[in-house]
Each structure stands twice: as structure tokens, then as C-alpha cells.
Design a protein around this motif. Structure first.
Motif, PDB file in Angstrom:
ATOM      1  N   LEU A 111       0.805  -1.225   0.000  1.00 54.09           N
ATOM      2  CA  LEU A 111       0.000   0.000   0.000  1.00 54.09           C
ATOM      3  C   LEU A 111       0.835   1.270   0.000  1.00 54.09           C
ATOM      4  N   GLY A 112       2.138   1.174   0.304  1.00 56.16           N
ATOM      5  CA  GLY A 112       2.943   2.388   0.318  1.00 56.16           C
ATOM      6  C   GLY A 112       2.311   3.441   1.212  1.00 56.16           C
ATOM      7  N   SER A 113       2.195   4.648   0.688  1.00 59.10           N
ATOM      8  CA  SER A 113       1.723   5.770   1.505  1.00 59.10           C
ATOM      9  C   SER A 113       0.262   5.684   1.906  1.00 59.10           C
ATOM     10  N   LEU A 114      -0.507   4.801   1.294  1.00 61.93           N
ATOM     11  CA  LEU A 114      -1.874   4.591   1.762  1.00 61.93           C
ATOM     12  C   LEU A 114      -1.878   4.063   3.195  1.00 61.93           C
ATOM     13  N   THR A 115      -0.754   3.468   3.619  1.00 61.81           N
ATOM     14  CA  THR A 115      -0.592   3.046   5.013  1.00 61.81           C
ATOM     15  C   THR A 115      -0.802   4.207   5.961  1.00 61.81           C
ATOM     16  N   LYS A 116      -0.449   5.407   5.544  1.00 65.35           N
ATOM     17  CA  LYS A 116      -0.560   6.579   6.412  1.00 65.35           C
ATOM     18  C   LYS A 116      -1.989   6.781   6.912  1.00 65.35           C
ATOM     19  N   THR A 117      -2.973   6.445   6.081  1.00 60.44           N
ATOM     20  CA  THR A 117      -4.357   6.646   6.512  1.00 60.44           C
ATOM     21  C   THR A 117      -4.712   5.709   7.658  1.00 60.44           C
ATOM     22  N   PHE A 118      -4.116   4.535   7.697  1.00 61.80           N
ATOM     23  CA  PHE A 118      -4.356   3.606   8.805  1.00 61.80           C
ATOM     24  C   PHE A 118      -3.659   4.082  10.073  1.00 61.80           C
ATOM     25  N   THR A 119      -2.449   4.600   9.925  1.00 65.69           N
ATOM     26  CA  THR A 119      -1.715   5.115  11.076  1.00 65.69           C
ATOM     27  C   THR A 119      -2.454   6.282  11.710  1.00 65.69           C
ATOM     28  N   VAL A 120      -2.985   7.178  10.889  1.00 59.25           N
ATOM     29  CA  VAL A 120      -3.706   8.330  11.434  1.00 59.25           C
ATOM     30  C   VAL A 120      -5.054   7.890  12.008  1.00 59.25           C
ATOM     31  N   LEU A 121      -5.681   6.866  11.430  1.00 61.99           N
ATOM     32  CA  LEU A 121      -6.903   6.334  12.025  1.00 61.99           C
ATOM     33  C   LEU A 121      -6.610   5.760  13.410  1.00 61.99           C
ATOM     34  N   LEU A 122      -5.486   5.065  13.555  1.00 62.74           N
ATOM     35  CA  LEU A 122      -5.082   4.575  14.877  1.00 62.74           C
ATOM     36  C   LEU A 122      -4.853   5.737  15.825  1.00 62.74           C
ATOM     37  N   LEU A 123      -4.232   6.804  15.346  1.00 60.63           N
ATOM     38  CA  LEU A 123      -4.048   8.006  16.160  1.00 60.63           C
ATOM     39  C   LEU A 123      -5.387   8.554  16.632  1.00 60.63           C
ATOM     40  N   ALA A 124      -6.354   8.667  15.711  1.00 62.81           N
ATOM     41  CA  ALA A 124      -7.677   9.187  16.068  1.00 62.81           C
ATOM     42  C   ALA A 124      -8.378   8.269  17.057  1.00 62.81           C
ATOM     43  N   ASP A 125      -8.195   6.960  16.897  1.00 65.80           N
ATOM     44  CA  ASP A 125      -8.813   6.005  17.805  1.00 65.80           C
ATOM     45  C   ASP A 125      -8.244   6.132  19.216  1.00 65.80           C
TER      46      ASP A 125
END
Length: 356
Positions: free
Chosen positions: A64-78
Motif C-alpha cells: 500500500l505504500g503511503s496509503l498506510t498513512k491513513t491507517f496510522t492516522v486512524l489509529l491516532l484518532a482512535d
């Protein structure tokens, strides 16, 4: 997060979106290409390419390359929703103490670091460079070599201390892999567990993303093989080491559709939080482009569409969704060069589907 979605249905090839998907597929040049669409919970897949993947392409796990960033930020929001941190916490409040020649504590990571918040990291407004200086020369001299392999947490923190900010935090947008990578130690500190464990437990499993893993140490047995721009030279999954939060995830097309369906029907608060607009870019090239906490947002009929792309050294991908029509498009290609066209084809397909 605890919210999950009911199992989706998979539509036969007579679905009305198939002709548009096939036209988009024809634009993409790669050994393996997959386009996956969900509309109101109904999933459709088309695949092709110059390789020998055949009908199994839609079951592979793609980088996923940089699409991974959206999961990391979702974890941050969680974690923010759970009270473990706040988005406006200083970055240095969640980093280990670092001793310098003048002692430890405030200023140990440089004067700019003390003004950077977690929100700045998530929205690429920290002022940090795209990559650390010690990765620039290798990237220029050996562009097809993975400079991230073996990049340790200690090097990452040292890179923060040595970074020369491009602007004051919060004043301008500048894309930064370094900034998102730094969320790794932040999340571990706040969540009390390794990043990979937190991501799996709080994001991937609740969303039903059973084929998603961090690579390459935990790479799936069905991981797709990427290729260089010639479409022939293989590029296996890469080790992103300390930069895994910025680009280390692999996932199947079904995984990304499950993710998109959760964003289209956001039952968990964090899924709604990451879609809230945060800033608007006003440069000549990006006039009016809005950024949420993690997604790019463009206007579209009935309401905005949100999207993000990603690339590894041998693959490219795209995920975009349009809440007004409950439509999402995921695109994957096992080749990385400017002519592959998976991002443009997927984005165009999403726009076309909003008019159906």
C-alpha cells in the motif's frame, strides 16, 4: 475501535459499473492490475495485466505504500477517542527522553520539535522534510534500492533532532514521510504496545481486514510481486523498518473495500474524525484542495470525494470513496513508473461512478 460492518455481497459481472471498470483497466500498464468497486455494499472486481496472474490477482496482497498513512492516522484518532492522547499534544511529550550535550528534556530534539503537535504530523503541516537527510543521497544515487531497510527507531529519532524545518509548524503544508513515521513511537508510547500490535488490534481486526499485514517480516504468503518501470524486473515487498507507519502495510482488494465500507458507514467515532476537513491548500497547482486529518478531498456531484494513493518501489495503489453515493474504488498495479496510470484511472473511475 469496536464497530464492524455486516458482510457485503459480491455482484456478478453483469453489474452496471463493469463497463466503466473495464475501460479504466485498459488504461493501466502493469503485469497485474486489479480494480475493485463497492457501491452500497455490493462489491465488483475486474483484473488484467501483462503477467500470468490470471483470475487469482484479486486475492493477492499488495503493497500500500503511503496509503498506510491513513491507517496510522486512524489509529491516532482512535487512541485520541480512547483518551490515551490528544491530537494537539506536543510531539515531544510522547517521545523518549533524549540526552544531549546540554542535558535532557525540552529542546533535546531541536527547538522546532517542541512546537510540533500530533495534528501537525497527521496533516503534513509539521514543517519536517519529506525524508531525513541521511536518506537523500542514497535515494538519488540508487533510486531502485530500498534505503529504509534497517532504518532503526534510534536513527529516526536522531533524524528528528537533526532535521531542518522548511517552515514553522502549522503554517504550511509539506508532505513528510518522516512526520508520519514519527507517529510510530508516539502511538507505542500512548498505546502501551508495539505499533504492529496496536494497528492489528485496534484497526485491522475490527474492520475485518483479515489479509492485511505489515511487511516484509510478516508479509502474507500471497503477497504480490512488484516490478520496476520496465514491467519485467521483479521487486519483492520491501522492509520499511521504522518507516512502517508511513508505508509498510500490505492488503488485499477485499481488505481495502472493507476499509472503504467502514469509512462510508462510519459507526466508530474515529472513522468520522479522520474525514473532518482540517485545511485548504491555496497554491496554483492545488487551488482549493482540502485535507482532512488523513485524506485528500475534492469536490464532486452530491458531495466531496476523498482519496489517497500509495506506491512502493514496485507497486502502486489508490483508494477513494464518495460518501454521497456510498461508492468506493480501490486500484492496484504491480509496476511503478509514471506511465502505469493506476492512480489516474482509479480516480477517473470513481468520478464516473458518482454519476451512475
Amino acid at each position: 475501535m469496536t464497530a464492524t460492518l455486516p458482510p457485503p455481497t459480491t455482484e456478478a459481472v453483469t453489474a452496471p459499473e463493469v463497463p466503466l471498470m473495464q475501460a479504466a483497466l485498459a488504461r493501466v500498464r502493469a503485469p497485474d492490475v486489479v480494480l475493485a468497486v463497492t457501491r452500497a455494499g455490493r462489491r465488483t472486481y475486474v483484473s488484467g495485466g501483462t503477467g500470468t496472474g490470471g483470475a487469482g490477482r484479486e486475492h493477492l496482497a499488495y503493497g500500500l505504500g503511503s496509503l498506510t498513512k491513513t491507517f496510522t492516522v486512524l489509529l491516532l484518532a482512535d487512541l485520541a477517542r480512547a483518551g490515551a492522547l490528544t491530537l494537539d499534544d506536543p510531539l515531544t511529550a510522547h517521545l523518549p527522553h533524549r540526552r544531549t550535550g546540554t542535558g535532557a528534556g525540552k529542546g533535546a530534539y531541536g527547538p522546532a520539535a517542541d512546537r510540533i503537535t500530533l495534528r501537525h504530523l497527521a496533516t503534513h503541516t509539521s514543517g519536517l522534510p519529506r525524508v531525513p537527510r541521511d536518506l537523500l543521497a542514497p535515494a538519488i544515487l540508487h533510486p531502485q534500492t530500498n534505503g529504509y531497510a534497517g532504518y532503526t527507531r534510534e536513527r529516526l529519532l536522531a533524524a528528528l533532532a537533526a532535521a531542518r524545518p522548511r517552515h514553522a509548524p502549522g503554517t504550511r503544508w509539506h508532505y513528510s514521510n518522516l512526520g508520519i513515521a514519527l507517529l510510530g513511537p508516539v502511538l507505542e508510547s500512548a498505546g502501551g504496545a508495539p505499533y504492529a500490535e496496536l494497528l492489528a488490534r485496534r484497526v485491522l481486526r475490527p474492520l475485518g481486514m483479515t489479509g492485511a499485514v505489515l511487511g516484509p517480516g510478516g508479509a502474507a504468503a500471497n503477497a504480490a510481486t512488484g516490478h520496476r518501470g520496465d514491467g519485467r524486473t521483479p521487486m519483492p515487498a520491501v522492509d520499511m523498518a521504522a518507516f512502517s507507519p508511513a508505508g509498510g502495510l500490505l492488503a488485499t482488494p477485499a481488505d481495502l473495500l472493507a476499509y472503504a465500507e467502514a469509512l462510508l458507514d462510519p459507526r466508530a467515532a474515529a472513522l468520522r474524525d479522520v474525514q473532518i476537513p482540517q485545511l485548504r491548500r491555496r497554491t496554483p497547482r492545488h487551488r482549493g484542495e482540502v485535507h482532512t486529518l488523513t485524506w485528500y478531498q475534492h469536490p464532486a456531484p452530491g458531495g466531496p470525494l476523498l482519496f489517497h494513493a500509495g506506491a512502493t518501489f514496485g507497486q502502486q495503489c489508490f483508494l477513494g470513496f464518495h460518501p454521497a453515493t456510498r461508492t468506493a474504488v480501490a486500484g492496484f498495479a504491480t509496476r511503478h513508473d509514471r506511465l502505469t496510470a493506476i492512480v489516474g484511472a482509479s480516480y477517473g473511475l470513481l468520478h464516473a461512478l458518482t454519476a451512475l
